[in-house]
Write a protein that holds these residues in place. Structure first.
Motif, PDB file in Angstrom:
ATOM      1  N   UNK A  86    -131.654  37.215  -0.162  1.00 53.80           N
ATOM      2  CA  UNK A  86    -133.016  37.591   0.227  1.00 53.80           C
ATOM      3  C   UNK A  86    -133.825  36.377   0.647  1.00 53.80           C
ATOM      4  N   UNK A  87    -134.726  36.624   1.555  1.00 58.53           N
ATOM      5  CA  UNK A  87    -135.645  35.577   1.958  1.00 58.53           C
ATOM      6  C   UNK A  87    -136.969  36.249   2.348  1.00 58.53           C
ATOM      7  N   UNK A  88    -138.030  35.471   2.390  1.00 59.60           N
ATOM      8  CA  UNK A  88    -139.328  36.039   2.755  1.00 59.60           C
ATOM      9  C   UNK A  88    -139.757  35.533   4.129  1.00 59.60           C
ATOM     10  N   UNK A  89    -140.285  36.454   4.923  1.00 54.41           N
ATOM     11  CA  UNK A  89    -140.957  36.083   6.166  1.00 54.41           C
ATOM     12  C   UNK A  89    -142.454  36.204   5.883  1.00 54.41           C
ATOM     13  N   UNK A  90    -143.245  35.333   6.486  1.00 54.92           N
ATOM     14  CA  UNK A  90    -144.680  35.298   6.182  1.00 54.92           C
ATOM     15  C   UNK A  90    -145.496  35.574   7.421  1.00 54.92           C
TER      16      UNK A  90
ATOM     17  N   UNK B 166    -136.763  40.013   3.734  1.00 55.75           N
ATOM     18  CA  UNK B 166    -135.655  40.034   4.690  1.00 55.75           C
ATOM     19  C   UNK B 166    -134.350  39.915   3.919  1.00 55.75           C
ATOM     20  N   UNK B 167    -133.350  40.691   4.367  1.00 55.81           N
ATOM     21  CA  UNK B 167    -132.039  40.658   3.713  1.00 55.81           C
ATOM     22  C   UNK B 167    -130.972  40.196   4.705  1.00 55.81           C
ATOM     23  N   UNK B 168    -130.366  39.065   4.382  1.00 55.47           N
ATOM     24  CA  UNK B 168    -129.247  38.565   5.185  1.00 55.47           C
ATOM     25  C   UNK B 168    -127.965  39.104   4.590  1.00 55.47           C
ATOM     26  N   UNK B 169    -127.466  40.182   5.201  1.00 51.51           N
ATOM     27  CA  UNK B 169    -126.233  40.795   4.727  1.00 51.51           C
ATOM     28  C   UNK B 169    -125.056  39.956   5.210  1.00 51.51           C
ATOM     29  N   UNK B 170    -124.051  39.691   4.317  1.00 54.02           N
ATOM     30  CA  UNK B 170    -122.955  38.797   4.696  1.00 54.02           C
ATOM     31  C   UNK B 170    -122.207  39.249   5.956  1.00 54.02           C
ATOM     32  N   UNK B 171    -122.033  40.580   6.158  1.00 57.37           N
ATOM     33  CA  UNK B 171    -121.329  41.020   7.372  1.00 57.37           C
ATOM     34  C   UNK B 171    -122.266  41.571   8.446  1.00 57.37           C
ATOM     35  N   UNK B 172    -123.327  42.256   7.995  1.00 58.51           N
ATOM     36  CA  UNK B 172    -124.161  42.966   8.980  1.00 58.51           C
ATOM     37  C   UNK B 172    -125.335  42.151   9.502  1.00 58.51           C
ATOM     38  N   UNK B 173    -125.503  40.946   8.985  1.00 59.24           N
ATOM     39  CA  UNK B 173    -126.628  40.133   9.460  1.00 59.24           C
ATOM     40  C   UNK B 173    -127.941  40.594   8.865  1.00 59.24           C
TER      41      UNK B 173
ATOM     42  N   UNK C 274    -135.090  49.144   1.927  1.00 60.82           N
ATOM     43  CA  UNK C 274    -136.049  49.472   0.858  1.00 60.82           C
ATOM     44  C   UNK C 274    -135.879  50.925   0.384  1.00 60.82           C
ATOM     45  N   UNK C 275    -135.758  51.893   1.306  1.00 59.71           N
ATOM     46  CA  UNK C 275    -135.548  53.281   0.839  1.00 59.71           C
ATOM     47  C   UNK C 275    -134.283  53.436  -0.012  1.00 59.71           C
ATOM     48  N   UNK C 276    -133.217  52.710   0.334  1.00 58.88           N
ATOM     49  CA  UNK C 276    -131.977  52.767  -0.450  1.00 58.88           C
ATOM     50  C   UNK C 276    -132.222  52.195  -1.849  1.00 58.88           C
ATOM     51  N   UNK C 277    -132.902  51.052  -1.892  1.00 56.67           N
ATOM     52  CA  UNK C 277    -133.197  50.409  -3.179  1.00 56.67           C
ATOM     53  C   UNK C 277    -134.171  51.244  -4.009  1.00 56.67           C
ATOM     54  N   UNK C 278    -135.031  51.986  -3.322  1.00 58.37           N
ATOM     55  CA  UNK C 278    -135.971  52.875  -4.018  1.00 58.37           C
ATOM     56  C   UNK C 278    -135.206  53.975  -4.734  1.00 58.37           C
ATOM     57  N   UNK C 279    -134.252  54.614  -4.026  1.00 58.32           N
ATOM     58  CA  UNK C 279    -133.607  55.770  -4.654  1.00 58.32           C
ATOM     59  C   UNK C 279    -132.629  55.348  -5.745  1.00 58.32           C
TER      60      UNK C 279
END
Ligand code: C2E
Ligand code: MG
Ligand code: MG
Ligand code: MG
Length: 274
Positions: free
Chosen positions: A39-43, A65-72, A80-85
């Motif tokens: 994870x990283x933050x954009x400002x 922002x999420x830097x996914x190892x394969x999907x970028x 966020x919706x996935x993490x919410x559920x």
């Protein structure tokens, strides 16, 4: 016709299945994303809009922002919706709070820092304890922290949301109603909670210079906010024309590409003072 309908149904369920599978995979990956440091933050800057039309940066919103190892790079609108559920948003939200408060303490100028808070953090997590602990660990003065919540937080349990927001304000942090006008209970929410600010959704700003209905909604919302004594930040301001129209209608703050896009904090070192 019958077989065509059947095919359509099959395609539909196939699509649903594919999406569910994709979300399950993302969900698995999300569980490791904090330890893997993905994870990283954009400002993005938020600027006061002076009666003269001048703008002065007064704060920054932290956008995850999420830097996914394969999907970028994956957009928060997707994960966020996935993490919410799954409930993972509680741990992820704590990471954001800590990272944002620590970053703000490195700035030479005491600017405001905006952090988005999901409904699930209010309903399932102990948001008050998370915020208190991020403030204590970073030593950020509470008045510099502004939590951006949406109307979605009241859907499950209004009483719980109200108790949480009241305790948060007692800590000295500010509470902003984000995306105003997009939920189904905007006005009820406004009446039920003691907000410090509202953010006018960028959907209205995007169309206000072409569409009379949007223009009326923007003007009416600014009038309403004035009567409630609530300062307004207009989101998604991209053009001089939008800025000018917002200024004429008494909007006190703007955010959007016209002022600056979300960027790594180093990009803004002139404004933060390093
Ligand atoms: P939001 O809080 O309403 O953030 C505003 C979104 O509008 C951001 O998208 C921002 O990049 C985008 N934006 C800003 N100015 C402009 C503009 O002038 N034009 C256009 N077209 N777009 C603009 P982003 O970063 O993709 O975030 C989307 C949403 O994801 C956020 O909406 C927020 O609801 C959620 N989100 C982001 N970070 C976090 C987080 O740390 N925690 C939680 N719970 N949600 C987050
Ligand atoms: Mg926001
Ligand atoms: Mg918003
Ligand atoms: Mg939004």
């Amino acid at each position: 016709a019958k077989s065509a309908g059947g095919d359509q149904w099959l395609n539909y369920t196939f699509e649903m299945d594919r999406k569910a599978q994709h979300n399950r995979a993302l969900d698995q990956d999300l569980k490791q994303s904090i330890e893997r440091n993905e994870f990283t933050l954009a400002w993005q800057p938020q600027a006061a809009l002076e009666p003269s039309g001048e703008t002065v940066v007064v704060g920054f919103e932290a956008l995850l922002r999420w830097r996914h190892p394969e999907q970028g790079l994956i957009s928060p609108d997707v994960f966020i919706p996935v993490a919410e559920s799954s409930g993972d948003i509680v741990a992820i939200g704590e990471w954001v709070l800590n990272a944002a408060c620590q970053e703000a303490m490195r700035w030479a100028r005491p600017l405001r820092v905006g952090v988005n808070v999901s409904p699930t953090q209010v309903q399932r997590g102990d948001i008050v304890a998370s915020v208190r602990s991020a403030l204590l660990a970073s030593r950020l003065p509470p008045h510099r922290l502004e939590l951006e919540v949406t109307e979605g937080m009241v859907i499950r349990d209004v009483g719980r949301a109200k108790a949480a927001l009241t305790s948060l304000r007692e800590l000295g942090v500010a509470i902003t109603l984000d995306d105003f006008g997009t939920g189904y209970s905007s006005l009820t929410t406004l009446r039920a909670f003691p907000f410090d600010r509202m953010k006018l959704d960028r959907g209205f700003v995007a169309t206000m210079t072409e569409d009379e209905v949007s223009a009326a909604i923007v003007g009416g919302t600014l009038d309403l906010a004035r009567r409630l004594g609530l300062p307004v930040t207009a989101e998604g301001v991209e053009t001089e024309e939008q800025r000018e129209q917002l200024r004429l209608q008494g909007c006190s703050e703007i955010q959007g590409w016209l002022i600056g896009r979300p960027m790594p904090i180093e990009h803004w070192s002139d404004l933060t003072g390093g």
